[in-house]
Enzyme design. Structure first.
Site, mmCIF file in Angstrom:
data_model
loop_
_atom_site.group_PDB
_atom_site.id
_atom_site.type_symbol
_atom_site.label_atom_id
_atom_site.label_comp_id
_atom_site.label_asym_id
_atom_site.label_seq_id
_atom_site.Cartn_x
_atom_site.Cartn_y
_atom_site.Cartn_z
ATOM 1 N N ARG A 144 0.722 -1.560 0.012
ATOM 2 C CA ARG A 144 -0.864 -0.096 -0.048
ATOM 3 C C ARG A 144 0.960 0.609 -0.200
ATOM 4 O O ARG A 144 2.140 1.301 0.575
ATOM 5 C CB ARG A 144 -1.192 0.001 1.385
ATOM 6 N N SER A 176 -8.123 0.597 0.404
ATOM 7 C CA SER A 176 -9.481 0.555 1.387
ATOM 8 C C SER A 176 -9.814 1.173 1.565
ATOM 9 O O SER A 176 -10.862 2.192 0.896
ATOM 10 C CB SER A 176 -9.510 -0.324 2.470
ATOM 11 N N ASP A 185 -17.440 1.026 3.891
ATOM 12 C CA ASP A 185 -16.159 1.829 3.392
ATOM 13 C C ASP A 185 -15.770 1.843 1.934
ATOM 14 O O ASP A 185 -17.091 0.372 1.951
ATOM 15 C CB ASP A 185 -15.218 1.022 4.227
ATOM 16 N N ASP A 222 -14.140 -0.354 0.070
ATOM 17 C CA ASP A 222 -13.776 -0.981 -0.762
ATOM 18 C C ASP A 222 -15.083 -2.637 0.539
ATOM 19 O O ASP A 222 -14.839 -3.520 -0.066
ATOM 20 C CB ASP A 222 -12.158 -1.957 -0.707
#
Length: 615
Positions: A66, A168, A325, A327
């Protein structure tokens, strides 16, 4: 003299390692926008920024790779996604002789960044291209999906692995690359280390790797969307226990999908449970990579980011709001109280409700000869111990894992393979797994289970908040608080934790925090645990992240750790009381004072220049 040599004679930076990295980037990157970002830094002599962008690699944190989108080897972009996928191809080829029969799953969310010509869908197409060019069958979703659909598809389709392109609930600048193994759980060590090694063995893009059109032309590409969506909704019914109540209820629900993937899937899930569809928040229903109506796309931030959904719920007289959220793997819940105010539940409070509910439903529906000793619930070690209290009283098993759902997924798979029954697992950052159809957190199933729970309680004239109080009165109050500081300077973070390891003397942890006596210390980074006879931590050592837990004499447990996905130092503290200690206010006061002492004595925010979370 090679005819083409003049194309890539980059000006030297005076640093051989950097020159090589610049040369690699400019010769390999076929994305004009990111290539221009590096060229412009080079022309403007921005050597420090070039070094930051090009002289380090992405590594696997608690949720895969990420980082911010943009140019550079430690950013998420076309080239680093191609490199990561090449490494995964190499590793899977080594691990599975039937790789080319079983195939690979690719899903994506709705993120994107115009300035880098980078979107989750495009990165997913490149991921698929690398594999299709190597004759691996790819199950590529034709549209965006919730993250849990990828691990679910890996198991359903018997694929060897899968990737979800998502960051996310991170800020809009970020994206990520989440890898699932054949067991349907996120990869854990040693796979992550091995994949990184394989990535380093083949950093140069292979011939077919840039051909993003392969997903449209290759006969090896299949679209699993319809099959997976249908199967998922069918499987969801296994955890639906009161369908007839759901069909009849007059309760109304509002759902917000936070500008992400959730809308269509939550609508279908409510339908599968017999509900009327929840009322969507129109401004947040459709994907928007800028998340324009919220300051950050994280429903954990509470009332400030739920503003639109709470106002809509008041207008529609809906008592319960569910928020997935971006995703759709996590869930926030708010409920309107008697006095008209809204209560936004914490992840730990929701877990108390889910734990009670999933166990009650099991008890109501289990066969005559079912053994409660065969039943399990799990939580990560920084999450509330409420499930432990319920388990002790009801006779089932409770286990904890390291932070990060990847640890829960792997352990659940292991328990299932050994004939155990797992009802529920969670992490305090609003990640819930109800049932075991998906071995990862899932906001879609959690949303509809909460709706059924609220419906059932409504029939008994109880609200979710009232039931929560009942649960605490039965099993003991568990009052917790979680928050964080921002720190953009890794050496400062390291210094804070090293000071705790050498507090009054070298190699000695603190015995006091202000006026509070410390009973035990567990340091998962080094593997030390003072409460164990051999002083070794039962949880596996995780050297790459900082995490120390203090158990205090007054029954409080507090953990300090670094975030695996963001520049944060997080703190978690909980008072666990026995059922007979029911004065909530006294407990809350004690917890608050302890947290203040923890921050002042151990984190020293003023001295260390930490930025307080803006509440």
């Amino acid at each position: 003299g090679d005819v083409n040599s003049n194309v890539l004679i980059a000006p030297s930076t005076g640093d051989a390692q950097l020159d090589k990295a610049v040369w690699q980037w400019l010769s390999w990157d076929k994305n004009q926008k990111t290539k221009e970002q590096i060229e412009s830094l080079l022309q403007n002599g921005k050597h420090k920024e070039l070094r930051d962008r090009l002289c380090c690699r992405l590594t696997f944190g608690t949720a895969g790779l990420r980082s911010a989108m943009g140019a550079g080897f430690c950013y998420i972009n076309d080239l680093t996604v191609i490199q990561s996928t090449q490494g995964i191809y190499k590793y899977l080829e080594r691990c599975f002789s039937d790789f080319k029969q079983r195939g690979f799953v690719v899903g994506y969310d709705t993120r994107g960044q115009v300035t880098s010509n980078c979107s989750s869908k495009k990165l997913a197409k490149l991921t698929a291209a690398v594999l299709l060019a190597k004759e691996v069958p790819v199950y590529f979703f034709s549209t965006y999906v919730p993250t849990p659909f990828v691990p679910y598809a890996v198991q359903q389709l018997n694929a060897v692995a899968g990737v979800m392109i998502t960051a996310s609930h991170n800020r809009k600048e970020d994206n990520g690359y989440k890898v699932y193994w054949e067991n349907g759980a996120q990869i854990t060590s040693p796979h992550d280390k091995e994949i990184i090694k394989c990535v380093e063995e083949c950093v140069e893009p292979w011939n077919g790797s840039w051909n993003e059109n392969l997903v449209d032309t290759s006969p090896l590409r299949q679209d699993p969307l319809k099959k997976i969506c249908d199967c998922y909704m069918e499987d969801l019914r296994k955890i639906c226990y009161y369908r007839e109540l759901n069909v009849q209820t007059t309760l109304k629900f509002v759902h917000t999908s936070f500008h992400g993937v959730g809308h269509d899937y939550v609508q279908l899930a409510f339908k599968a449970f017999g509900f009327q569809p929840p009322i969507p928040v129109p401004e947040q229903k459709d994907p928007d990579p800028d998340f324009s109506t919220v300051k950050c796309p994280n429903p954990e931030e509470g009332e400030s980011v739920l503003e639109l959904s709470l106002r809509l719920a008041e207008k529609e007289s809906a008592k319960v709001v569910v928020a997935t959220d971006p995703d759709a793997d996590r869930l926030a819940v708010a409920e309107q109280q008697e006095n008209g105010c809204w209560k936004v539940f914490t992840g730990n409070e929701l877990a108390a409700l889910f734990g009670w509910w999933m166990f009650s439903c099991w008890k109501e529906n289990c066969s005559e000869d079912a053994d409660v000793k065969n039943v399990y619930m799990l939580a990560t070690t920084v999450s509330s111990k409420i499930l432990r209290a319920i388990a002790l009283k009801e006779g089932f098993h409770f286990e904890e894992t390291l932070p990060g759902f990847k640890w829960i997924g792997s352990r659940v798979k292991n328990l299932l393979d050994n004939g155990k029954e797992v009802l529920f697992a969670f992490e305090e950052s609003i990640g819930f797994m109800c049932g075991t159809s998906v071995l990862d957190k899932d906001g879609v199933s959690a949303a509809v289970v909460i709706a059924e729970m609220a419906t059932y309680l409504d029939g008994k004239n109880l609200s979710l908040a009232q039931k929560l109080t009942e649960i605490y009165e039965t099993y003991g109050y568990h009052i917790s608080k979680t928050s964080y500081f921002l720190c953009y300077d890794p050496p400062t973070i390291k210094r804070i934790f090293e000071r705790l390891r050498n507090f009054d003397a070298p190699q000695s942890y603190p015995k006091l925090c202000g006026i509070y006596n410390i009973l035990h210390v567990r340091d998962v980074t080094t593997g030390y645990d003072s409460s164990q006879p051999n002083k070794r931590s039962v949880l596996p050592v995780s050297k790459s992240s900082q995490m120390i837990t203090f158990t205090f004499q007054n029954g409080c447990v507090a953990t300090l750790r670094t975030s695996g996905t963001e520049p944060k130092i997080k703190y978690y503290a909980e008072m666990c009381a026995l059922p007979e200690q029911s004065d909530r206010n006294v407990l809350e006061e004690e917890l608050q004072k302890l947290i203040e002492a923890l921050i002042e004595n151990f984190l020293e925010p003023h001295k260390n220049g930490l930025i307080w979370r803006s509440a």
